[in-house]
Scaffold this active site. Structure first.
Site, PDB file in Angstrom:
ATOM      1  N   LYS A   1      97.934  18.116  -2.962  1.00 39.87           N
ATOM      2  CA  LYS A   1      97.212  16.719  -3.218  1.00 39.87           C
ATOM      3  C   LYS A   1      97.021  16.156  -2.057  1.00 39.87           C
ATOM      4  O   LYS A   1      95.993  15.348  -1.723  1.00 39.87           O
ATOM      5  CB  LYS A   1      97.735  15.876  -4.416  1.00 39.87           C
ATOM      6  CG  LYS A   1      97.756  16.859  -5.752  1.00 39.87           C
ATOM      7  CD  LYS A   1      98.603  15.835  -6.792  1.00 39.87           C
ATOM      8  CE  LYS A   1      99.995  15.763  -6.506  1.00 39.87           C
ATOM      9  NZ  LYS A   1     100.965  16.913  -6.598  1.00 39.87           N
TER      10      LYS A   1
ATOM     11  N   ASP B   1     103.128  19.547  -6.278  1.00 36.24           N
ATOM     12  CA  ASP B   1     103.036  20.385  -5.230  1.00 36.24           C
ATOM     13  C   ASP B   1     101.740  21.221  -5.013  1.00 36.24           C
ATOM     14  O   ASP B   1     101.748  22.161  -4.281  1.00 36.24           O
ATOM     15  CB  ASP B   1     104.179  20.910  -4.889  1.00 36.24           C
ATOM     16  CG  ASP B   1     105.333  20.198  -5.104  1.00 36.24           C
ATOM     17  OD1 ASP B   1     105.272  19.159  -4.724  1.00 36.24           O
ATOM     18  OD2 ASP B   1     106.534  20.481  -5.530  1.00 36.24           O
TER      19      ASP B   1
ATOM     20  N   GLY C   1     106.003  14.136  -3.164  1.00 39.64           N
ATOM     21  CA  GLY C   1     106.028  14.300  -1.667  1.00 39.64           C
ATOM     22  C   GLY C   1     104.848  14.966  -1.379  1.00 39.64           C
ATOM     23  O   GLY C   1     104.578  16.224  -1.848  1.00 39.64           O
ATOM     24  N   HIS C   2     104.159  14.129  -0.791  1.00 33.14           N
ATOM     25  CA  HIS C   2     102.621  14.592  -0.337  1.00 33.14           C
ATOM     26  C   HIS C   2     102.561  15.023   1.219  1.00 33.14           C
ATOM     27  O   HIS C   2     102.871  14.098   2.054  1.00 33.14           O
ATOM     28  CB  HIS C   2     101.606  13.573  -0.473  1.00 33.14           C
ATOM     29  CG  HIS C   2     101.701  13.477  -2.136  1.00 33.14           C
ATOM     30  ND1 HIS C   2     100.928  12.391  -2.831  1.00 33.14           N
ATOM     31  CD2 HIS C   2     102.258  14.024  -3.012  1.00 33.14           C
ATOM     32  CE1 HIS C   2     101.171  12.458  -4.222  1.00 33.14           C
ATOM     33  NE2 HIS C   2     101.847  13.523  -4.209  1.00 33.14           N
TER      34      HIS C   2
ATOM     35  N   GLN D   1     102.946  14.347  -8.869  1.00 34.69           N
ATOM     36  CA  GLN D   1     103.159  15.405  -9.915  1.00 34.69           C
ATOM     37  C   GLN D   1     101.919  16.320 -10.303  1.00 34.69           C
ATOM     38  O   GLN D   1     100.839  16.150  -9.594  1.00 34.69           O
ATOM     39  CB  GLN D   1     103.956  14.642 -11.028  1.00 34.69           C
ATOM     40  CG  GLN D   1     105.165  14.168 -10.681  1.00 34.69           C
ATOM     41  CD  GLN D   1     105.120  12.706  -9.996  1.00 34.69           C
ATOM     42  OE1 GLN D   1     104.428  11.810 -10.556  1.00 34.69           O
ATOM     43  NE2 GLN D   1     105.709  12.305  -8.876  1.00 34.69           N
TER      44      GLN D   1
END
Ligand code: GDP
Ligand code: IMO
Ligand code: MG
Length: 421
Positions: A15, A12, A39-40, A221
């Site tokens: 990225k 988080d 989750g981007h 990650q």
């Protein structure tokens, strides 16, 4: 040539935003590991989008987005995500490619993830419950089903055989939940997946390299969640570091050029496991509120703390980071003082290396304090405009890490990024 953008902390780091920012400079954007645990977050025309399976270059027209062999793929999440990006005008049938070697996440993998976490009780990893660990276990255990298998007549037989194995494991866990709805969705999503562009990812990407195209590998990650080098066992199940680009896409190491490591100006972690600089006080709560530190995938509150240079130095070393990107510096705009962890104190001994087993020892961070800059930086456009006290903070990190901070992100917006001079 291939450049890499990856996270240096516990995920988080921002990225997604950074990949979206750099995507115009590349021809191919490729995910090399992880799955829907990622989750981007991106802002497309001020609209928030969170991507879990699709690479973060998808909103740029004429850019190829590849889901590499190192990824574990949940067809249900992929279908949902394709439908939502299509709503924003993305032609995913044209721009999205999937490696035939990527392993599938089955409904029983998700069930096994849940059953295993429940059985661990207080020692649970805090997994995202997306089936990541069971899917990677089936990959290394040589049981898993791959995207390419879908096109084979024997797929259903192979599926039933694997499901039976999983059922026995689930019985051992006394897992009794009915997953027939998940299975129905899964089979519908497989039909959808079959219609997408399934390719031999390694030839596909090496052909592009041969043609002189520019490749951007997108990590998921963070380095401290890497299965080998992270805070094991509180890690994810894939190689999140730059070496993972080679195995996760089929690219030779000498093809990799720049490795952009993304770090927050502070630090967060979601899920269980060691976090030496964690702040269980008002300061931590304030970072959480100002930084909106709630998981993009699970909505869980993220644990917040000060930046940890022991962990960052380690991450720079194992990744061969050539440039740093610092995100969320604006979250610290109102602080009077900021702390930077420069070493660990373990049993009265100061050390600057990551210990083998971080979860069974007591680590006391040693801090160096910096004055806060007390300025709203969210509207600033150039490095020269940044407050002097912030430049001191950045200068110290540059020097200590031995890698330059080249970009500073000063807000979630796609244009909120400053290039360091
Ligand atoms: P990722 O998984 O590394 O892509 O990061 P996430 O999307 O899970 O979490 C990063 C969060 O921080 C998202 O909500 C982003 O919109 C937000 N974000 C990214 N960069 C910045 C920044 O520089 N400042 C602020 N305030 N928010 C940012
Ligand atoms: P992005 O790509 C933050 C964490 C989970 C848990 C551990 C194992 O958005 O940075 P898993 O589901 O992988 O078996 O969970 O890893 N985790 C993440 N934390 N960001 C992520 O991805 C994460 N993906 C997994 O919270 O602690
Ligand atoms: Mg995330």
């Amino acid at each position: 040539m291939v450049d890499v953008i990856l996270g240096l902390q516990w995920g988080d780091e921002g990225k997604g935003k950074i990949v979206d920012y750099f995507a115009p400079e590349y021809d191919v954007i490729a995910r090399f590991q992880g799955g829907p645990n990622a989750g981007h977050t991106l802002y497309i025309d001020k609209k928030k989008m969170v991507l879990h399976q699709i690479p973060s270059g998808i909103f740029h027209e004429n850019k190829i987005n590849l889901i590499g062999n190192g990824v574990v793929l949940d067809p249900v999440t992929l279908k949902r995500e394709c439908e939502s990006v299509a709503g924003l005008g993305v032609d995913y049938k044209k721009n999205l490619f999937i490696s035939e070697r990527a392993h599938l996440i089955l409904p029983t993998h998700r069930a096994l993830d849940k059953a295993s976490e429940t059985a661990k009780g207080n020692e649970k990893i805090g997994s995202t419950l997306k089936g990541i660990s069971p899917a990677y276990m089936d990959k290394t255990g040589r049981n898993g089903l791959r995207v390419g298998d879908l096109l084979d007549k024997s797929f259903i037989t192979q599926y039933i055989r694997l499901r039976l194995k999983h059922q026995k494991l689930l019985e051992n866990f006394s897992f009794t939940e009915d997953i027939s709805d998940w299975e129905e969705e899964f089979f519908a999503a497989l039909e959808f997946l079959k219609e997408l562009q399934i390719v031999n990812g390694e030839y596909f990407i090496n052909d592009k390299i041969q043609q002189g195209k520019k490749i951007l590998a997108e990590g998921a990650q963070g380095s401290m969640l890497d299965v080998d080098f992270g805070t094991f066992p509180f890690v994810t199940s894939s190689s999140t570091i730059s070496a993972g680009v080679c195995t996760g896409l089929g690219i030779a190491p000498q093809k990799i050029k720049e490795v952009l490591g993304v770090t927050k100006a502070y630090c967060t972690r979601v899920g269980s496991g060691p976090f030496p600089t964690e702040l269980n006080d008002e300061a931590g709560e304030s970072l959480r509120q100002i930084g909106n530190e709630f998981g993009s995938t699970t909505g869980r509150p993220r644990r917040c703390g000060w930046i940890d240079l022991v962990a960052l130095q380690f991450a720079c070393m194992i990744n061969g980071v050539t440039q740093l990107v610092m995100t969320k510096a604006d979250v610290m705009d109102s602080l009077d003082t900021l702390q930077v962890c420069t070493s660990y104190n373990v049993n009265g001994q100061e050390q600057s290396q990551i210990p083998f087993q971080m979860s069974r020892i007591k680590i006391e961070p040693v801090y160096k304090a910096f004055d806060g800059w007390k300025t709203d930086i969210t509207g600033l456009k150039t490095f020269a405009d940044l407050p002097e006290k912030m430049k001191i903070y950045i200068g110290y990190l540059d020097k200590t890490l031995g890698v330059p901070i080249k970009y500073i992100s000063n807000g979630p917006g796609s244009d909120q990024i400053i290039m360091a001079s």
